[in-house]
Design a protein around this motif. Structure first.
Motif, PDB file in Angstrom:
ATOM      1  N   GLY A  58      74.108  69.573 -57.412  1.00  0.00           N
ATOM      2  CA  GLY A  58      73.458  69.570 -58.611  1.00  0.00           C
ATOM      3  C   GLY A  58      72.781  68.167 -59.178  1.00  0.00           C
ATOM      4  O   GLY A  58      72.360  68.152 -60.294  1.00  0.00           O
ATOM      5  N   VAL A  59      72.337  67.194 -58.276  1.00  0.00           N
ATOM      6  CA  VAL A  59      71.980  65.917 -58.480  1.00  0.00           C
ATOM      7  C   VAL A  59      70.326  66.138 -58.673  1.00  0.00           C
ATOM      8  O   VAL A  59      69.672  65.472 -59.415  1.00  0.00           O
ATOM      9  N   LEU A  60      69.885  66.801 -57.521  1.00  0.00           N
ATOM     10  CA  LEU A  60      68.336  66.804 -57.490  1.00  0.00           C
ATOM     11  C   LEU A  60      67.863  67.845 -58.483  1.00  0.00           C
ATOM     12  O   LEU A  60      68.106  68.893 -58.785  1.00  0.00           O
ATOM     13  N   LEU A  61      66.332  67.149 -58.778  1.00  0.00           N
ATOM     14  CA  LEU A  61      65.711  67.722 -59.810  1.00  0.00           C
ATOM     15  C   LEU A  61      64.405  68.702 -59.311  1.00  0.00           C
ATOM     16  O   LEU A  61      64.017  68.315 -58.391  1.00  0.00           O
ATOM     17  N   GLY A  62      64.411  69.889 -59.725  1.00  0.00           N
ATOM     18  CA  GLY A  62      63.416  70.745 -59.368  1.00  0.00           C
ATOM     19  C   GLY A  62      62.106  70.583 -60.057  1.00  0.00           C
ATOM     20  O   GLY A  62      62.066  69.844 -60.866  1.00  0.00           O
ATOM     21  N   LEU A  63      60.946  71.487 -59.509  1.00  0.00           N
ATOM     22  CA  LEU A  63      59.963  71.231 -59.984  1.00  0.00           C
ATOM     23  C   LEU A  63      59.464  72.664 -60.478  1.00  0.00           C
ATOM     24  O   LEU A  63      60.208  73.834 -60.157  1.00  0.00           O
ATOM     25  N   GLY A  64      58.816  72.739 -61.535  1.00  0.00           N
ATOM     26  CA  GLY A  64      58.194  73.881 -62.334  1.00  0.00           C
ATOM     27  C   GLY A  64      57.250  74.897 -61.144  1.00  0.00           C
ATOM     28  O   GLY A  64      57.049  74.097 -60.065  1.00  0.00           O
ATOM     29  N   GLU A  65      56.324  75.606 -61.865  1.00  0.00           N
ATOM     30  CA  GLU A  65      55.193  76.098 -61.199  1.00  0.00           C
ATOM     31  C   GLU A  65      54.294  74.858 -60.994  1.00  0.00           C
ATOM     32  O   GLU A  65      53.948  74.297 -61.829  1.00  0.00           O
ATOM     33  N   TYR A  66      53.315  75.016 -59.966  1.00  0.00           N
ATOM     34  CA  TYR A  66      52.179  74.414 -59.550  1.00  0.00           C
ATOM     35  C   TYR A  66      51.129  74.638 -60.610  1.00  0.00           C
ATOM     36  O   TYR A  66      50.661  75.770 -60.912  1.00  0.00           O
ATOM     37  N   PRO A  67      50.862  73.492 -61.573  1.00  0.00           N
ATOM     38  CA  PRO A  67      49.967  73.618 -62.668  1.00  0.00           C
ATOM     39  C   PRO A  67      48.709  73.765 -62.451  1.00  0.00           C
ATOM     40  O   PRO A  67      47.811  74.321 -63.169  1.00  0.00           O
ATOM     41  N   GLY A  68      48.213  73.186 -61.198  1.00  0.00           N
ATOM     42  CA  GLY A  68      46.733  73.263 -60.799  1.00  0.00           C
ATOM     43  C   GLY A  68      46.312  71.994 -60.232  1.00  0.00           C
ATOM     44  O   GLY A  68      47.243  70.785 -60.551  1.00  0.00           O
ATOM     45  N   SER A  69      45.363  71.775 -59.603  1.00  0.00           N
ATOM     46  CA  SER A  69      44.811  70.588 -58.760  1.00  0.00           C
ATOM     47  C   SER A  69      44.723  69.353 -59.954  1.00  0.00           C
ATOM     48  O   SER A  69      44.011  69.529 -61.013  1.00  0.00           O
ATOM     49  N   GLY A  70      45.432  68.182 -59.415  1.00  0.00           N
ATOM     50  CA  GLY A  70      45.090  67.147 -60.254  1.00  0.00           C
ATOM     51  C   GLY A  70      46.124  67.106 -61.554  1.00  0.00           C
ATOM     52  O   GLY A  70      46.445  65.828 -62.227  1.00  0.00           O
ATOM     53  N   GLU A  71      46.725  67.947 -61.758  1.00  0.00           N
ATOM     54  CA  GLU A  71      47.899  67.933 -62.988  1.00  0.00           C
ATOM     55  C   GLU A  71      49.257  67.392 -62.547  1.00  0.00           C
ATOM     56  O   GLU A  71      49.865  67.894 -61.706  1.00  0.00           O
ATOM     57  N   SER A  72      49.913  66.720 -63.204  1.00  0.00           N
ATOM     58  CA  SER A  72      51.228  66.241 -62.912  1.00  0.00           C
ATOM     59  C   SER A  72      52.255  67.287 -63.053  1.00  0.00           C
ATOM     60  O   SER A  72      52.192  67.766 -64.399  1.00  0.00           O
ATOM     61  N   MET A  73      53.284  67.305 -62.356  1.00  0.00           N
ATOM     62  CA  MET A  73      54.496  68.087 -62.552  1.00  0.00           C
ATOM     63  C   MET A  73      55.586  67.005 -62.680  1.00  0.00           C
ATOM     64  O   MET A  73      55.725  66.124 -62.024  1.00  0.00           O
ATOM     65  N   LEU A  74      56.182  67.404 -63.974  1.00  0.00           N
ATOM     66  CA  LEU A  74      57.259  66.298 -64.303  1.00  0.00           C
ATOM     67  C   LEU A  74      58.735  66.823 -63.789  1.00  0.00           C
ATOM     68  O   LEU A  74      58.944  67.961 -64.136  1.00  0.00           O
TER      69      LEU A  74
END
Length: 173
Positions: A58-74
């Motif tokens: 449970g150490v790794l951080l996941g990503l949400g959905e791809y928000p669109g080109s050029g948008e950062s995913m935190l």
């Protein structure tokens, strides 16, 4: 600070093998055609999230959905790990930027950054991923530096200094 640099170097070394196991679904199929990779940003997000799901610690951080080109995913609440991808009009991936701040010694951020890099190298620059791993690990161990690789239409650039790390992977025309 020195501990986090050594820790990240170790993570890169350990994840070389791990990424090859988790990234096998796309690694043989991705190439560069007409200035874009033959995958979508969503494919990359799915590969990363599949790796995160298999993390029993449970150490790794996941990503949400791809928000669109050029948008950062935190990947974390404070923006210490960010993935930004760009796509062409056809929806194919053209570039990736991974930023992480290792100066805070946050285990989740540092370990996740190493894992994300490992997946990205194996998927997008498979032919020279070992050389990239080695060079970036050396830079991280030294505390700062830059390196560039170009192979089969893929440009990989890495910049590190003061715990701030920037990885760029671009498809070339």
């Amino acid at each position: 600070m020195r501990k986090s640099i050594l820790f990240l170097g170790l993570i890169f070394a350990l994840l070389c093998g791990c990424s090859q196991q988790s990234a096998n679904t796309l690694s043989g199929r991705i190439s560069v055609e007409n200035g874009a990779f033959t995958c979508t940003p969503e494919d990359i997000v799915n590969e990363i999230n599949n790796m995160v799901e298999s993390d029993t610690d449970g150490v790794l951080l996941g990503l949400g959905e791809y928000p669109g080109s050029g948008e950062s995913m935190l990947a974390d609440d404070l923006g210490r790990l960010q993935l930004t991808m760009e796509a062409n009009d056809a929806g194919n991936l053209t570039s990736v930027r991974l930023y992480w701040d290792s100066s805070t010694n946050n285990e989740n951020v540092i370990t996740s950054a190493g894992a994300y890099c490992s997946i990205l190298f194996d998927l997008l620059s498979h032919d020279n991923s070992e050389e990239i791993y080695s060079s970036i690990s050396e830079i991280i161990s030294e505390g700062s530096g830059t390196v560039d690789f170009e192979n089969n239409g893929v440009l990989v650039s890495f910049l590190s200094g003061r715990g701030l790390n920037y990885l760029d992977i671009d498809a070339q025309e």
